[in-house]
Enzyme design. Sequence first.
Site, mmCIF file in Angstrom:
data_model
loop_
_atom_site.group_PDB
_atom_site.id
_atom_site.type_symbol
_atom_site.label_atom_id
_atom_site.label_comp_id
_atom_site.label_asym_id
_atom_site.label_seq_id
_atom_site.Cartn_x
_atom_site.Cartn_y
_atom_site.Cartn_z
ATOM 1 N N ASP A 222 -40.982 59.388 51.697
ATOM 2 C CA ASP A 222 -40.409 58.508 50.683
ATOM 3 C C ASP A 222 -41.515 57.873 49.843
ATOM 4 O O ASP A 222 -41.401 57.777 48.614
ATOM 5 C CB ASP A 222 -39.563 57.430 51.368
ATOM 6 C CG ASP A 222 -39.019 56.402 50.390
ATOM 7 O OD1 ASP A 222 -38.107 56.741 49.625
ATOM 8 O OD2 ASP A 222 -39.521 55.261 50.394
ATOM 9 N N GLU B 194 -37.084 64.342 52.249
ATOM 10 C CA GLU B 194 -38.220 63.419 52.221
ATOM 11 C C GLU B 194 -39.146 63.680 53.401
ATOM 12 O O GLU B 194 -40.375 63.567 53.271
ATOM 13 C CB GLU B 194 -37.733 61.972 52.231
ATOM 14 C CG GLU B 194 -37.108 61.531 50.915
ATOM 15 C CD GLU B 194 -36.710 60.076 50.904
ATOM 16 O OE1 GLU B 194 -36.798 59.458 49.831
ATOM 17 O OE2 GLU B 194 -36.320 59.548 51.968
#
Length: 228
Positions: free
Chosen positions: A49, A121
Amino acid sequence: MSTDRPIAELAAIFGHDFERPEILQRAVTHASAAIEAGESYQRLEFLGDRVLGLVLVDLLMRRFPDEAEGPLARRFGRLADRESLASIARSLSLAEWIRVAEGGQASSIAENDSVMADALEAVIGAVYRDGGLEAARSMIERLWAPLIAGQEAPPIDAKTALQEWAQGKSLPLPEYRVVSRTGPDHAPVFTVDVAVEDYPAARASAGSKRVAEQDAASALLAAIEAET
């Protein structure tokens, strides 16, 4: 759900030759399939992320050198949201690779938008851990290129548009209310109402509270436009 397909096939999809393929295997392992804490994709998702955010912001600043922070933030918000992540994951058939505990709900867990977004992610985090920032940057720029190309102008989401409309009419800000939350934990359904003074409320349901709020705002905007 599990897969016996060679992890090298998934690595090829992402265009990175892993020196440590076990990192990629962890990136597609859901918590339900992890034998011990730390073997699921959660830590890699946390890392990915941050890597994604850094790369996207840098890419947008280079691509739109004359845009102010506000428009850039709107572009970034759309590119990094769960819908965009899940869309990219779906285009890569990533759900077919996500390892979850065997059972009747295995397929629905792997195909859940939030799970696919988290796994994507985590893969970004895995590429970063294995190949460094430039390897992750190259992959992100390639995967996100169609979405960035489609942003002719900075997007304005429905909630922002509704808020700006209300302020333009000197009305109180829109009020959102969660009507219900149903479904299992891995696939919840949120139903949300949104109301603006002097206008009937609009309602929408979605797999996350945020998306339901956006859909409800969009529905109310459409109703307001139909009246004018």
